[in-house]
Design a protein around this motif. Structure first.
Motif, PDB file in Angstrom:
ATOM      1  N   ALA A 195       0.824  -1.208   0.000  1.00 38.54           N
ATOM      2  CA  ALA A 195       0.000   0.000   0.000  1.00 38.54           C
ATOM      3  C   ALA A 195       0.860   1.261   0.000  1.00 38.54           C
ATOM      4  O   ALA A 195       0.567   2.234  -0.703  1.00 38.54           O
ATOM      5  CB  ALA A 195      -0.934  -0.006   1.209  1.00 38.54           C
ATOM      6  N   LEU A 196       1.937   1.240   0.780  1.00 36.08           N
ATOM      7  CA  LEU A 196       2.816   2.409   0.837  1.00 36.08           C
ATOM      8  C   LEU A 196       3.598   2.593  -0.453  1.00 36.08           C
ATOM      9  O   LEU A 196       3.944   3.725  -0.825  1.00 36.08           O
ATOM     10  CB  LEU A 196       3.762   2.283   2.036  1.00 36.08           C
ATOM     11  N   ASP A 197       3.879   1.499  -1.153  1.00 33.32           N
ATOM     12  CA  ASP A 197       4.481   1.609  -2.483  1.00 33.32           C
ATOM     13  C   ASP A 197       3.535   2.371  -3.409  1.00 33.32           C
ATOM     14  O   ASP A 197       3.952   3.247  -4.177  1.00 33.32           O
ATOM     15  CB  ASP A 197       4.768   0.211  -3.024  1.00 33.32           C
ATOM     16  N   ALA A 198       2.241   2.046  -3.322  1.00 29.68           N
ATOM     17  CA  ALA A 198       1.263   2.742  -4.155  1.00 29.68           C
ATOM     18  C   ALA A 198       1.162   4.221  -3.790  1.00 29.68           C
ATOM     19  O   ALA A 198       0.985   5.076  -4.669  1.00 29.68           O
ATOM     20  CB  ALA A 198      -0.107   2.077  -4.014  1.00 29.68           C
ATOM     21  N   VAL A 199       1.284   4.528  -2.503  1.00 35.48           N
ATOM     22  CA  VAL A 199       1.305   5.940  -2.093  1.00 35.48           C
ATOM     23  C   VAL A 199       2.477   6.655  -2.756  1.00 35.48           C
ATOM     24  O   VAL A 199       2.331   7.772  -3.279  1.00 35.48           O
ATOM     25  CB  VAL A 199       1.411   6.066  -0.557  1.00 35.48           C
ATOM     26  N   ALA A 200       3.636   6.003  -2.750  1.00 29.96           N
ATOM     27  CA  ALA A 200       4.813   6.597  -3.393  1.00 29.96           C
ATOM     28  C   ALA A 200       4.578   6.788  -4.889  1.00 29.96           C
ATOM     29  O   ALA A 200       4.967   7.813  -5.461  1.00 29.96           O
ATOM     30  CB  ALA A 200       6.045   5.724  -3.157  1.00 29.96           C
ATOM     31  N   HIS A 201       3.936   5.810  -5.524  1.00 30.79           N
ATOM     32  CA  HIS A 201       3.628   5.968  -6.952  1.00 30.79           C
ATOM     33  C   HIS A 201       2.792   7.216  -7.190  1.00 30.79           C
ATOM     34  O   HIS A 201       3.041   7.987  -8.119  1.00 30.79           O
ATOM     35  CB  HIS A 201       2.861   4.743  -7.462  1.00 30.79           C
ATOM     36  N   GLY A 202       1.771   7.401  -6.352  1.00 32.36           N
ATOM     37  CA  GLY A 202       0.914   8.570  -6.519  1.00 32.36           C
ATOM     38  C   GLY A 202       1.648   9.870  -6.273  1.00 32.36           C
ATOM     39  O   GLY A 202       1.571  10.809  -7.073  1.00 32.36           O
ATOM     40  N   VAL A 203       2.380   9.950  -5.163  1.00 31.18           N
ATOM     41  CA  VAL A 203       3.105  11.170  -4.820  1.00 31.18           C
ATOM     42  C   VAL A 203       4.152  11.502  -5.875  1.00 31.18           C
ATOM     43  O   VAL A 203       4.272  12.653  -6.329  1.00 31.18           O
ATOM     44  CB  VAL A 203       3.760  11.040  -3.430  1.00 31.18           C
ATOM     45  N   GLU A 204       4.906  10.501  -6.287  1.00 32.67           N
ATOM     46  CA  GLU A 204       5.971  10.753  -7.264  1.00 32.67           C
ATOM     47  C   GLU A 204       5.402  11.132  -8.629  1.00 32.67           C
ATOM     48  O   GLU A 204       5.980  11.936  -9.360  1.00 32.67           O
ATOM     49  CB  GLU A 204       6.892   9.542  -7.364  1.00 32.67           C
ATOM     50  N   SER A 205       4.263  10.533  -8.987  1.00 31.09           N
ATOM     51  CA  SER A 205       3.611  10.926 -10.232  1.00 31.09           C
ATOM     52  C   SER A 205       3.163  12.381 -10.168  1.00 31.09           C
ATOM     53  O   SER A 205       3.257  13.120 -11.152  1.00 31.09           O
ATOM     54  CB  SER A 205       2.408  10.017 -10.500  1.00 31.09           C
ATOM     55  N   TYR A 206       2.704  12.796  -8.995  1.00 34.71           N
ATOM     56  CA  TYR A 206       2.198  14.159  -8.810  1.00 34.71           C
ATOM     57  C   TYR A 206       3.287  15.195  -9.060  1.00 34.71           C
ATOM     58  O   TYR A 206       3.028  16.248  -9.645  1.00 34.71           O
ATOM     59  CB  TYR A 206       1.647  14.285  -7.390  1.00 34.71           C
ATOM     60  N   TRP A 207       4.514  14.909  -8.601  1.00 38.06           N
ATOM     61  CA  TRP A 207       5.564  15.924  -8.737  1.00 38.06           C
ATOM     62  C   TRP A 207       6.572  15.635  -9.850  1.00 38.06           C
ATOM     63  O   TRP A 207       7.501  16.410 -10.056  1.00 38.06           O
ATOM     64  CB  TRP A 207       6.277  16.156  -7.426  1.00 38.06           C
ATOM     65  N   ALA A 208       6.437  14.535 -10.566  1.00 39.79           N
ATOM     66  CA  ALA A 208       7.394  14.186 -11.614  1.00 39.79           C
ATOM     67  C   ALA A 208       7.479  15.292 -12.678  1.00 39.79           C
ATOM     68  O   ALA A 208       6.519  16.028 -12.909  1.00 39.79           O
ATOM     69  CB  ALA A 208       6.990  12.874 -12.283  1.00 39.79           C
ATOM     70  N   LYS A 209       8.628  15.384 -13.317  1.00 45.85           N
ATOM     71  CA  LYS A 209       8.797  16.393 -14.365  1.00 45.85           C
ATOM     72  C   LYS A 209       7.764  16.228 -15.475  1.00 45.85           C
ATOM     73  O   LYS A 209       7.306  17.202 -16.059  1.00 45.85           O
ATOM     74  CB  LYS A 209      10.211  16.293 -14.957  1.00 45.85           C
ATOM     75  N   GLY A 210       7.419  14.975 -15.766  1.00 53.48           N
ATOM     76  CA  GLY A 210       6.483  14.713 -16.861  1.00 53.48           C
ATOM     77  C   GLY A 210       5.040  14.606 -16.436  1.00 53.48           C
ATOM     78  O   GLY A 210       4.235  14.006 -17.149  1.00 53.48           O
ATOM     79  N   THR A 211       4.684  15.187 -15.298  1.00 53.33           N
ATOM     80  CA  THR A 211       3.308  15.050 -14.827  1.00 53.33           C
ATOM     81  C   THR A 211       2.333  15.786 -15.731  1.00 53.33           C
ATOM     82  O   THR A 211       2.716  16.634 -16.553  1.00 53.33           O
ATOM     83  CB  THR A 211       3.178  15.544 -13.371  1.00 53.33           C
ATOM     84  N   ASN A 212       1.070  15.473 -15.602  1.00 52.54           N
ATOM     85  CA  ASN A 212       0.029  16.102 -16.411  1.00 52.54           C
ATOM     86  C   ASN A 212      -1.238  16.190 -15.577  1.00 52.54           C
ATOM     87  O   ASN A 212      -1.323  15.633 -14.479  1.00 52.54           O
ATOM     88  CB  ASN A 212      -0.209  15.297 -17.694  1.00 52.54           C
ATOM     89  N   ALA A 213      -2.234  16.886 -16.077  1.00 49.28           N
ATOM     90  CA  ALA A 213      -3.445  17.148 -15.291  1.00 49.28           C
ATOM     91  C   ALA A 213      -4.173  15.863 -14.904  1.00 49.28           C
ATOM     92  O   ALA A 213      -4.674  15.737 -13.783  1.00 49.28           O
ATOM     93  CB  ALA A 213      -4.381  18.063 -16.076  1.00 49.28           C
ATOM     94  N   VAL A 214      -4.233  14.899 -15.816  1.00 44.65           N
ATOM     95  CA  VAL A 214      -4.949  13.659 -15.525  1.00 44.65           C
ATOM     96  C   VAL A 214      -4.200  12.845 -14.472  1.00 44.65           C
ATOM     97  O   VAL A 214      -4.786  12.344 -13.508  1.00 44.65           O
ATOM     98  CB  VAL A 214      -5.153  12.828 -16.812  1.00 44.65           C
ATOM     99  N   SER A 215      -2.895  12.719 -14.648  1.00 41.69           N
ATOM    100  CA  SER A 215      -2.090  11.971 -13.680  1.00 41.69           C
ATOM    101  C   SER A 215      -2.175  12.608 -12.292  1.00 41.69           C
ATOM    102  O   SER A 215      -2.255  11.899 -11.276  1.00 41.69           O
ATOM    103  CB  SER A 215      -0.630  11.897 -14.137  1.00 41.69           C
ATOM    104  N   LYS A 216      -2.139  13.929 -12.238  1.00 41.67           N
ATOM    105  CA  LYS A 216      -2.197  14.606 -10.932  1.00 41.67           C
ATOM    106  C   LYS A 216      -3.534  14.352 -10.240  1.00 41.67           C
ATOM    107  O   LYS A 216      -3.589  14.112  -9.036  1.00 41.67           O
ATOM    108  CB  LYS A 216      -1.945  16.105 -11.090  1.00 41.67           C
TER     109      LYS A 216
END
Length: 375
Positions: A195-216
């Motif tokens: 579950a915490l791995d999935a939290v990291a996936h979400g958080v890292e996707s949110y701030w990644a250089k390649g993020t986008n509105a849908v991913s956020k």
């Protein structure tokens, strides 16, 4: 301008495993050859798999078991040799992230002559993937990796001290069946670290250089769904398992377009050299990387709200509590890491495609400071 794309047909909810025969029919397989790849022989006992043998179905089934965690080049070559002559038109991968990684990797290998482990290593290194000849369906039995909705696979290469990636935008799953009933009986340690791995996936996707509105948007929903239901998970409640399944899937959809960042980059050598479960390793790193990235991340108040914390220190305390209550250490020292090896681990933590996807620049020196903070 960043676009979002994910073609995976996602079916989620208790009992959705029963949709598998129809999904396979919809794939219109020419010869009906299907490889069922499971983490244990127990998965083959589900009624849905006996239905595939029924007289009104035109499937030819081969079953295979893969029980290794963190699959290596050696592991992948072995299962490839065992199944290549069957040459399935579809692979149904049932298990955690390791099974998904192997299943989707096999889809890229079938139809190619790979004669040795070294030849496979070179195939992966040289990015000679081409169009996969086989389609796959992902059925996760853990809630964390989101691998059922991404197009890349992690293959470890300990002989070369490397983590390798097989990735191809043509290798998204045909469908993902995310049934929380498949996670029943998962050990608490694994359930929490996943579950915490999935939290990291979400958080890292949110701030990644390649993020986008849908991913956020997906990332915030995923993080909130998981963090607000961790107590239910720790208490063994069914609603906790369903929330984790939903959150993991949404986090997977989020980072399928952005990839991960510093947390994952730094975690890889911790798993390779000290066998720290991936979810535990990456979650311990989340708070210090969160603090480092705060200045380079837009929408931080929304992310803090989704996490249910007021700042990075609060996040560290909350994650540590989850790990400890599930029976696992919340520090590198607790996992047996030697302090004198931190500088070397920091050097290895500069993973291409992850470290350089972080919104704030990181160096080996930066990583060493981060590792000391969780020692």
């Amino acid at each position: 301008m960043n676009n979002y794309y994910n073609p995976v047909r996602t079916v989620q909810g208790p009992g959705c495993l029963k949709c598998l025969p129809q999904i396979l029919q919809d794939m219109k397989l020419t010869h009906g050859r299907v490889l069922i790849l499971g983490w244990d022989t127990k998965v083959f006992e589900y009624d849905v798999f006996s239905q595939l043998h029924s007289s009104n179905q035109s499937f030819h089934i081969q079953k295979a078991v893969f029980q290794e965690s963190n699959p290596t080049v050696k592991h992948l070559f072995k299962i490839y040799k065992e199944t290549k002559d069957f040459f399935p038109e579809a692979v149904v991968a049932i298990g955690g992230g390791s099974i998904m990684d192997v299943g989707k990797s096999l889809c890229c290998l079938y139809g190619k002559e790979i004669s040795s482990e070294q030849a496979l290593r070179e195939f992966i290194q040289n990015k000679e993937i081409g169009s996969p000849k086989t389609k796959w369906v992902g059925i996760p039995t853990t809630s964390g990796t989101g691998s059922e909705v991404t197009c890349w696979a992690t293959i470890w290469d300990p002989e070369k001290e490397a983590k390798r990636s097989i990735e191809n935008p043509e290798n998204y799953a045909y469908a993902a069946l995310v049934d929380p009933e498949m996670t029943e009986g998962m050990p608490l340690k694994l359930a929490v670290s996943s579950a915490l791995d999935a939290v990291a996936h979400g958080v890292e996707s949110y701030w990644a250089k390649g993020t986008n509105a849908v991913s956020k948007a997906l990332a915030l929903q995923a993080v909130n769904r998981i963090m607000s239901n961790m107590e239910a998970l720790l208490s063994g409640k069914a609603e906790g398992r369903d929330a984790m399944a939903q959150g993991s899937m949404m986090a997977g959809l989020a980072f399928s377009n952005t990839k991960t960042t510093a947390c994952h980059s730094i975690s890889y050598p911790l798993t390779m050299h000290y066998k720290i479960p991936h979810g535990a390793a990456v979650s311990m790193l989340l708070a210090p990387v969160f603090q480092m990235n705060a200045s380079g991340t837009d929408g931080m108040p929304e992310l803090l709200k989704a996490l249910g914390v007021k700042d990075g220190e609060d996040l560290k305390e909350r994650i540590s509590s989850f790990l400890i209550r599930s029976g696992q250490p919340a520090s590198l020292k607790g996992w047996g890491v030697k302090e004198e090896e931190l500088p070397g681990l920091a050097e290895l933590g500069m993973t291409k495609g992850r470290a350089d996807n972080n919104p704030v620049e990181i160096t080996a020196e930066t990583i060493n400071i981060i590792l000391k903070s969780i020692y």
